[in-house]
Design a protein around this motif. Structure first.
Motif, PDB file in Angstrom:
ATOM      1  N   ILE A 188     -29.554  59.122 -26.207  1.00 24.38           N
ATOM      2  CA  ILE A 188     -29.085  58.678 -27.527  1.00 24.38           C
ATOM      3  C   ILE A 188     -28.379  59.868 -28.164  1.00 24.38           C
ATOM      4  O   ILE A 188     -29.024  60.794 -28.662  1.00 24.38           O
ATOM      5  N   VAL A 205     -28.216  54.261 -32.794  1.00 25.61           N
ATOM      6  CA  VAL A 205     -29.541  53.664 -32.642  1.00 25.61           C
ATOM      7  C   VAL A 205     -29.470  52.176 -32.351  1.00 25.61           C
ATOM      8  O   VAL A 205     -30.283  51.632 -31.594  1.00 25.61           O
ATOM      9  N   ALA A 221     -28.846  51.797 -28.793  1.00 26.07           N
ATOM     10  CA  ALA A 221     -30.050  52.233 -28.073  1.00 26.07           C
ATOM     11  C   ALA A 221     -31.104  51.137 -28.045  1.00 26.07           C
ATOM     12  O   ALA A 221     -31.761  50.909 -27.025  1.00 26.07           O
ATOM     13  N   CYS A 277     -36.347  59.253 -22.203  1.00 23.77           N
ATOM     14  CA  CYS A 277     -35.307  59.163 -23.225  1.00 23.77           C
ATOM     15  C   CYS A 277     -34.962  60.577 -23.686  1.00 23.77           C
ATOM     16  O   CYS A 277     -35.855  61.407 -23.869  1.00 23.77           O
ATOM     17  N   ILE A 305     -33.101  62.231 -26.867  1.00 24.66           N
ATOM     18  CA  ILE A 305     -32.713  61.755 -28.191  1.00 24.66           C
ATOM     19  C   ILE A 305     -32.218  62.916 -29.052  1.00 24.66           C
ATOM     20  O   ILE A 305     -32.891  63.948 -29.154  1.00 24.66           O
ATOM     21  N   VAL A 363     -34.002  60.741 -34.326  1.00 24.96           N
ATOM     22  CA  VAL A 363     -35.352  60.423 -33.852  1.00 24.96           C
ATOM     23  C   VAL A 363     -36.063  59.500 -34.834  1.00 24.96           C
ATOM     24  O   VAL A 363     -36.650  58.483 -34.451  1.00 24.96           O
ATOM     25  N   PHE A 409     -34.509  55.938 -34.841  1.00 26.39           N
ATOM     26  CA  PHE A 409     -34.875  55.183 -33.646  1.00 26.39           C
ATOM     27  C   PHE A 409     -36.342  54.775 -33.700  1.00 26.39           C
ATOM     28  O   PHE A 409     -36.706  53.651 -33.372  1.00 26.39           O
ATOM     29  N   PHE A 454     -40.054  61.573 -24.068  1.00 29.93           N
ATOM     30  CA  PHE A 454     -38.714  61.826 -24.558  1.00 29.93           C
ATOM     31  C   PHE A 454     -38.487  63.313 -24.808  1.00 29.93           C
ATOM     32  O   PHE A 454     -39.417  64.078 -25.072  1.00 29.93           O
TER      33      PHE A 454
END
Length: 482
Positions: free
Chosen positions: A18, A45, A48, A60, A62, A67, A70, A114
Motif C-alpha cells: 500500500i 486504501v 487496498a 502487507c 504499508i 496505517v 487502512f 505487516f
C-alpha cells in the motif's frame, strides 16, 4: 531455514504493498518478485480494501501515513467482523459506495504480518508503528540491500515462528486468514476447533485417529501436527489399501534407527484386512515394549472406524490402541462460511501458477456476480475441498463463471456410496421432463426448480433466469391462483 533457501518458497508467498508513490512501488516491485509469487500494489486504501478481500496475502507492506486509515476499515483489529454479513458481497468491492465503507466480509481481519515503509524512521515513528503491530521497517528512498535484508529477516522469522509451539496464542493467531501459523484454511467455528485440538494434541504422545470424508484435509491436518512441533520430525506413511506395505519388521527397524520424533501414519486404516490388523497390533505392542517414546501414531479414515468395530470388521483392541484421541474433520457443507476464503486462496494459487495469463484471469474473475458466489456456497461439495479446488481452477482456466459451470454439469451418479454424502440438488445440471408436458408446464417446473435451488431467494432466481423479480412474482401468483 537459511537465507539461501528463501527463494524456494517464492510460489507459496503473496504480498500487498500500500504505497501512493508509484516510483517507490517500481523500486520495490522488482525486489519483491524475487521472494513472492504474487505482488500486488494499492496506491490508496480504497484499492487496498478491494485487493485484500480478493486475495490471501502472507504479508502487507504499508506506508506509515496510511496505517491508521487502512486499520479503520476493520471494526476490530483482533477479531473477524460480523459473521452475519453475506460472503457473497465479495464482488461488490468495485462499487464506489462499497469501497468507502467498512470492509464487510466475515473472514477479514487487520493483517498481523505487516511491514511499515516511511521516509522518516524517527524513534517516535518506529514506536508508533510497533504499537500498531508492525514487525519491521523499510526506509525511503528504497535501498535494495535494506529491502533484501528486511524481507529475508521476515521469512526467517516466519519459518521460526511456524516451527514453535503455539498452543497459548492459537486464538489470536488463527483469527486472520492471512496468518502464517496454520496450513488449515478457514475461520469457521468448526475449523478453529480442529486447529486448536490439533495443536493441543501435538504436545502429547497419544495416538490420534483422524476421521473425515474424502477431501476434507486429513493429510493437511497431519502437516499441521508436524508444523506444531518445536523440533524436526520424520514421517512414515503406510497405505492400508496395499497390505504389502504393512511390514512389522520394517516398521520396527525404522523406529529403532531414528532418534527424533517419528510419525507412523496409517492411511485408509478402515480398509486394512483382518489378518493385517492382527499383525499391526503385534507391531504396536513391540514398539511399546521397546520404549520408543519418540514414535507417534496417527491413523486416517474416511468412514467412522467405530462402525467397523460394531460390524465385527475391525479389532476392538486395535481400535482403542489407535483412537486415544479422535479428531473429526468437518465436511465443507458444514463450514460454508469458509468457502469464499478457500475460493480466494485457490484463485491466488492459480494466478501464481499461470502468471503469464494473470491479467486475463483477473479480468474474468472480476466478472463473477452475486449468484456465482451463491452457487459456490449453496452447493453441497461431496468431494469437499478437493472438489472446490478443481472447480475454481476449471472456472478460471475455462473462462466460465461458477453459475454457468454448474448449469453445464452433466447428470452424475450420487456419491453416497463412495463418500457418505447425499447431494440434495443436481446443481441445475441435466434434467428430464415428461414428453407430454406443454411449454407452460415446463416453464413452471423450471422456474420452481431454480427458486428451490436458491432456497427461495427470488432475486437470485430472477438473475439466474434472466428476468426481473416482478416477472417471477407474477408467475408464482398465477400458479397460486390456478
Amino acid at each position: 531455514m537459511s537465507v539461501e533457501q528463501i527463494h524456494c518458497v517464492k510460489p507459496e508467498q503473496a504480498v500487498l504493498v500500500i504505497e501512493p508513490d508509484l516510483s517507490i512501488w517500481q523500486a520495490l516491485s522488482s525486489l519483491l518478485k524475487r521472494y513472492f509469487g504474487l505482488v500486488e500494489l494499492a496506491r490508496n486504501v480504497e484499492h487496498a480494501s478491494a485487493l485484500f478481500q480478493r486475495f490471501n496475502f502472507n504479508l502487507c507492506i504499508i506506508e506509515l501515513s496510511v496505517v491508521d486509515e487502512f486499520q479503520s476499515l476493520f471494526p476490530d483489529v483482533n477479531q473477524s467482523v460480523n459473521s452475519d454479513t453475506s460472503a457473497t458481497q465479495l464482488n461488490k468491492v468495485n462499487d464506489p459506495l462499497q469501497i468507502n465503507a467498512t470492509v464487510k466480509s466475515p473472514y477479514l481481519a487487520f493483517p498481523q504480518q505487516f511491514i511499515v515503509i516511511s521516509p522518516s524512521l524517527k524513534s517516535e515513528d518506529i514506536l508508533y508503528a510497533m504499537r500498531k503491530g508492525a514487525c519491521d521497517f523499510i526506509a525511503k528512498p528504497i535501498d535494495a540491500t535494506e529491502v533484501n535484508a528486511v524481507i529475508s529477516r521476515w521469512l526467517l522469522q516466519r519459518s521460526s515462528v511456524v516451527n514453535t509451539s503455539i498452543v497459548d496464542t492459537l486464538d489470536t493467531q488463527t483469527n486472520s486468514p492471512n496468518s502464517a501459523f496454520s496450513v488449515l484454511i478457514g475461520d469457521s467455528v468448526a475449523i478453529k476447533q480442529v486447529k486448536k485440538t490439533l495443536n493441543i494434541i501435538s504436545s502429547t504422545g497419544n495416538a490420534l485417529l483422524l476421521e473425515g470424508e474424502v477431501g476434507t484435509g486429513k493429510k493437511l491436518a497431519m502437516s499441521q501436527l508436524q508444523q506444531s512441533l518445536c523440533s524436526p520430525s520424520d514421517l512414515m506413511m503406510i497405505d492400508c489399501r496395499a497390505p504389502s506395505e504393512l511390514d512389522a519388521k520394517k516398521i520396527g527397524l525404522y523406529c529403532a534407527n531414528t532418534l527424533q520424533t517419528t510419525w507412523l501414519v496409517f492411511n485408509h486404516i478402515a480398509e486394512l484386512p483382518m489378518d493385517k490388523q492382527v499383525e499391526l497390533l503385534i507391531a504396536l505392542d513391540s514398539i511399546k515394549l521397546n520404549g520408543y517414546q519418540h514414535v507417534r501414531l496417527v491413523s486416517m479414515s474416511s468412514t467412522r472406524l467405530f462402525t467397523q468395530v460394531q460390524k465385527g470388521e475391525f479389532l476392538v483392541e486395535l481400535y482403542y490402541r489407535l483412537a486415544e484421541f479422535i479428531v473429526a474433520l468437518p465436511p465443507l457443507r458444514q463450514r460454508a462460511e469458509d468457502i469464499v476464503m478457500l475460493t480466494k486462496y485457490f484463485i491466488n494459487r492459480c494466478l501464481i501458477q499461470h502468471n503469464t495469463d494473470r491479467k486475463a484471469l483477473l479480468n474474468d474473475y472480476s466478472k463473477w456476480g452475486v449468484s456465482d458466489f451463491q452457487c459456490l456456497t449453496d452447493y453441497d461439495w461431496p468431494g469437499n475441498i478437493q472438489e472446490l479446488k478443481n472447480t475454481i481452477e476449471q472456472c478460471l482456466l475455462l473462462k466460465v463463471a461458477p453459475k454457468d459451470y454448474f448449469q453445464q454439469l452433466p447428470a452424475t451418479p450420487n456419491l453416497i456410496g463412495a463418500n457418505q454424502v447425499d447431494t440434495p440438488h443436481s446443481s441445475l445440471g441435466q434434467h428430464y421432463l415428461p414428453i407430454d408436458w406443454d411449454l407452460k408446464c415446463i416453464e413452471k417446473a423450471h422456474i420452481i426448480r431454480v427458486i428451490e435451488h436458491y432456497d427461495g431467494n427470488k432475486v437470485l432466481a430472477a438473475e439466474h433466469l434472466g428476468v426481473s423479480r416482478k416477472t417471477v412474482d407474477r408467475k408464482v401468483k398465477e400458479w397460486e391462483r390456478d
